[in-house]
Design an enzyme around this catalytic site. Structure first.
Site, PDB file in Angstrom:
ATOM      1  N   GLY B  17      -2.240  90.274 -58.287  1.00 51.79           N
ATOM      2  CA  GLY B  17      -2.667  89.020 -58.338  1.00 51.79           C
ATOM      3  C   GLY B  17      -4.286  89.009 -57.733  1.00 51.79           C
ATOM      4  O   GLY B  17      -4.482  89.523 -56.478  1.00 51.79           O
ATOM      5  N   GLY B  19      -6.398  86.121 -57.323  1.00 53.00           N
ATOM      6  CA  GLY B  19      -6.819  84.766 -56.961  1.00 53.00           C
ATOM      7  C   GLY B  19      -7.437  84.926 -55.436  1.00 53.00           C
ATOM      8  O   GLY B  19      -7.832  85.871 -55.171  1.00 53.00           O
ATOM      9  N   PHE B  20      -7.512  83.751 -54.964  1.00 51.62           N
ATOM     10  CA  PHE B  20      -7.980  83.742 -53.513  1.00 51.62           C
ATOM     11  C   PHE B  20      -7.419  84.717 -52.541  1.00 51.62           C
ATOM     12  O   PHE B  20      -8.214  85.495 -52.022  1.00 51.62           O
ATOM     13  CB  PHE B  20      -7.961  82.403 -53.048  1.00 51.62           C
ATOM     14  CG  PHE B  20      -8.826  81.463 -53.704  1.00 51.62           C
ATOM     15  CD1 PHE B  20     -10.279  81.397 -53.417  1.00 51.62           C
ATOM     16  CD2 PHE B  20      -8.345  80.325 -54.489  1.00 51.62           C
ATOM     17  CE1 PHE B  20     -10.958  80.406 -54.086  1.00 51.62           C
ATOM     18  CE2 PHE B  20      -9.210  79.356 -54.846  1.00 51.62           C
ATOM     19  CZ  PHE B  20     -10.624  79.610 -54.865  1.00 51.62           C
ATOM     20  N   VAL B  85       2.743  92.077 -64.672  1.00 48.89           N
ATOM     21  CA  VAL B  85       3.673  92.968 -63.816  1.00 48.89           C
ATOM     22  C   VAL B  85       4.930  92.380 -64.546  1.00 48.89           C
ATOM     23  O   VAL B  85       5.336  91.283 -64.523  1.00 48.89           O
ATOM     24  CB  VAL B  85       3.445  92.321 -62.438  1.00 48.89           C
ATOM     25  CG1 VAL B  85       4.742  92.803 -61.708  1.00 48.89           C
ATOM     26  CG2 VAL B  85       2.090  93.159 -61.741  1.00 48.89           C
ATOM     27  N   GLU B 176      -8.931  64.015 -59.575  1.00 49.21           N
ATOM     28  CA  GLU B 176     -10.374  64.403 -60.052  1.00 49.21           C
ATOM     29  C   GLU B 176     -10.547  64.336 -61.611  1.00 49.21           C
ATOM     30  O   GLU B 176     -11.373  64.098 -62.254  1.00 49.21           O
ATOM     31  CB  GLU B 176     -10.640  65.931 -59.386  1.00 49.21           C
ATOM     32  CG  GLU B 176     -10.706  65.844 -58.031  1.00 49.21           C
ATOM     33  CD  GLU B 176     -11.036  67.203 -57.257  1.00 49.21           C
ATOM     34  OE1 GLU B 176     -11.424  67.270 -56.113  1.00 49.21           O
ATOM     35  OE2 GLU B 176     -10.666  68.434 -57.992  1.00 49.21           O
ATOM     36  N   ASP B 305      -0.264  81.083 -52.631  1.00 54.31           N
ATOM     37  CA  ASP B 305       0.650  80.061 -52.953  1.00 54.31           C
ATOM     38  C   ASP B 305       2.058  80.469 -53.267  1.00 54.31           C
ATOM     39  O   ASP B 305       3.112  79.738 -53.354  1.00 54.31           O
ATOM     40  CB  ASP B 305       0.373  79.577 -54.365  1.00 54.31           C
ATOM     41  CG  ASP B 305      -1.023  78.655 -54.321  1.00 54.31           C
ATOM     42  OD1 ASP B 305      -1.606  78.403 -53.141  1.00 54.31           O
ATOM     43  OD2 ASP B 305      -1.452  78.097 -55.179  1.00 54.31           O
ATOM     44  N   ALA B 322      -6.103  77.022 -51.035  1.00 58.49           N
ATOM     45  CA  ALA B 322      -7.218  78.082 -50.884  1.00 58.49           C
ATOM     46  C   ALA B 322      -7.346  78.517 -49.539  1.00 58.49           C
ATOM     47  O   ALA B 322      -7.198  79.595 -49.138  1.00 58.49           O
ATOM     48  CB  ALA B 322      -8.350  77.965 -51.706  1.00 58.49           C
TER      49      ALA B 322
END
Lengths: 438, 438
Positions: B17, B19-20, B85, B176, B305, B322
């Site tokens: 992964g 991501g952040f 994966v 948002e 996460d 994050a």
């Protein structure tokens, strides 16, 4: 189809296609005389001359696409519908579309041209074409995926087929593509894929005629061939592709080149709708007179790449290029207005502004009037003309920033493989047919 | 899978992964000790906090996506592979992927979270989610297509279902989104679709808890509810969705709302790979200690996460945001280095920088340390923090120009419905499985 009623004094002009021709015409028709219904399968106009930069990850699709509804926000007499045209019914003066039928007073066909594989089924199945933003994105994704596959194989044959690229067609599109690919190979890919040896990557440009850029002078064609050779592109003139199975490219001299990516830019044919059986001429284009009027009809007109209009001076058809399309559209707008006032109509005269092709940074050729330019001057003229032709101030800014950025950094940062999700479109269909063709 | 051999002094860290969490970790691991293999299904990192602006046609995907290969251009010890994966095999220290198996010395799972429909099959089938660029684009396309359908129907029920939007989940994403949709309705859509009456378009925001923004203070939640109500969003707290068939939204109070577009932002679950059967905790997250070590394993770590790490002060899990992900990754990098030097390890301490949510132009709330901001000040802080977090100078420039442009023109020009072509990907597959998951 639900269309707002036209006003009493108005006639309805249905325009099929929002390319250069259709868009120009729709902009110029006055609400004083006309309600305009503009049909396109997409909700945007695409600026085709820069499609190759979308394919090469140099520009975003949005920089060269412009939403039709935004263009006509302040023109209430222009009605936009996203639809696929199924057939023309001249006997009832109707267009049958994927979202229903619509009647017309005048019909203008501006649905342009599509890739012509000249009946070669294998090529149609396996080759990439580049006539739309969607096709350009598919090509971009596939190129990047091929490199991801190449890092993951140790089979040298497989690897070079994944790396090699064959461009077929030595017109402006093929030339510009081949140059852009060579720059990618030299400046960007080796940084992204240090595991790969890009000396293995061959770029071929095939042209059936004896020279490149047939639409321009011989000197320009020769100059471009030199540029490309210096960039490491293998240019093969008098060479055509006979067959392709997705890996093996069979040439007319019976040699075979291995490549998983063959880009076909070797011909177009008219994208003529069904229902007009007797008007087709060479390559599926529709024969029109000097007023863009379709042979045999008084209320159907054809403009742009789909129109086969004979130049009375040369006795040849006008070329399928944007300036012809836009000038035909401008004249047709004037003539349609003249008809409403019973004023005399004017025949088409083409003002040839010139031709250009760019090969890479600082390299281009341009023929403007008697003037023949090459190198950095031609390249800057090319950029200026294209930048000015893009719709929208913000798009101009974004394209300019991208170009300047790439010029100084030798880098494009749009190398993203973005896949659509698998979730199907699930909103209920309106009427019995889908509004947006898949 | 073909992976270059690691050097003798190196251990191989496989990170699942980008991501952040995964990206931060990969950036911080030194070639002195490690070869890093970074696996992701996409070839880019996506900046999730701004996905909602992609969905609302305010930003291009490329502005918030960044190619992994570009990020690691100068780090030869980081090997990137685009793969799905399939499962972890701790007994042989291997990861099974769509492009083959790969062995690890250390495995770091950073595959994040995915949408949680809590077992409601109908919602999973019909609702839109927004956890990736692809999903955001699907939502954008569908919204625009719904309006194209709405102009073409005279059935008022059908028309209002096509116009109405239901957002489920009153966290930052839902808030948002609802605000952005309200601004689209008020400023942009009426100009694009003069044929439609946007008074008919209702925007709902549903939250099961008694108030919005549970992660923030009560005052911020109340403030945002006021902002949204003033923008014409119908906020319903203590309200949940029981069922949805694509048109009828059934609420827990048994009322029904008509909408063809329900956006689900009401929960996530861990995106845990198969093969680790005993480590799952609530919502499919994996239980780790304060060193991010997976319960029961010495060489497997989880960050971001996907990790369920208990805060020793509150006895609750750290939130799935994050900053937690990036701080866990930074600490794990330090600890992995420390292990190689037999130095002592440090437990995780979270430095909470604060929370923010924006509702629309000039409207936001922010809680930073003891400071509670609202209105235009919070909004500017929100923009600054997000702009600085985006990778790449050019991306920052493009996002800034887009925001400034939209601020002054009340317009977004990215309202394009770009469909992929139907032509399938045709390059031959390497090994026996596809490199890029569809």
């Amino acid at each position: 189809m639900e269309i707002p009623a036209k006003q009493n004094h108005q006639k309805r002009v249905v325009i099929v296609g929002a390319g250069f021709a259709g868009l120009s015409l729709a902009k110029k028709l006055s609400s004083q005389y006309f309600q305009v219904v503009l049909l396109d399968r997409n909700n945007y106009h695409q600026f085709q001359p820069l499609l190759y930069q979308v394919a090469m990850a140099g520009l975003e699709p949005s920089s060269i696409s412009f939403p039709l509804r935004k263009i006509f926000q302040h023109k209430k007499h222009v009605v936009i519908r996203i639809a696929e045209v199924l057939q023309i019914k001249p006997e009832t003066r109707e267009v049958e579309t994927s979202i229903g039928n619509i009647g017309y007073d005048y019909l203008v066909l501006a649905s342009g041209a599509t890739t012509n594989y000249f009946g070669m089924k294998n090529l149609e199945q396996h080759a990439f074409s580049m006539k739309s933003v969607s096709e350009a994105l598919l090509l971009r994704n596939t190129l990047l995926q091929n490199y991801e596959k190449a890092v993951n194989t140790s089979d040298e044959n497989q690897k070079s087929a994944l790396l090699n690229i064959v461009v077929v067609g030595g017109g402006p599109t093929g030339v510009e593509l081949a140059g852009a690919i060579a720059e990618l190979r030299d400046n960007i890919l080796p940084k992204d894929y240090p595991e790969l040896n890009f000396n293995l990557m061959k770029i071929y440009l095939m042209e059936a005629a004896p020279r490149l850029l047939n639409g321009m002078g011989e000197a320009s064609g020769k100059k471009v061939e030199n540029y490309l050779s210096n960039l490491g592109v293998t240019v093969k003139c008098s060479t055509s592709v006979k067959d392709y199975n997705g890996t093996d490219v069979l040439l007319n001299n019976n040699t075979v080149i291995k490549s998983n990516c063959l880009i076909w830019a070797a011909g177009v044919k008219g994208n003529a709708p069904a229902g007009l059986p007797d008007s087709k001429t060479i390559n599926n284009r529709l024969t029109v007179d000097e007023y863009s009027k379709l042979e045999g009809y008084n209320d159907i007109f054809v403009v742009g790449d789909l129109a086969a209009m004979t130049d009375r001076h040369t006795q040849k058809f006008f070329p399928q290029v944007a300036p012809v399309a836009m000038q035909q559209a401008a004249l047709l707008a004037k003539n349609l207005h003249a008809m409403q006032r019973n004023a005399p109509l004017k025949p088409f005269k083409y003002f040839d502004k010139g031709t250009m092709a760019t090969v890479g940074r600082n390299l281009a050729v341009a023929e403007i009037g008697g003037l023949k330019l090459k190198g950095i001057v031609a390249w800057m003229v090319w950029m200026f003309v294209h930048l000015m032709s893009i719709i929208g101030v913000k798009n101009k800014i974004f394209v300019l920033i991208n170009w300047v950025w790439q010029y100084f950094t030798y880098d494009q940062s749009l190398r993203l493989i973005i896949h659509p999700t698998n979730k199907k479109e699930r909103a209920p269909k309106v009427h019995t047919k889908s509004v947006i063709a898949a």
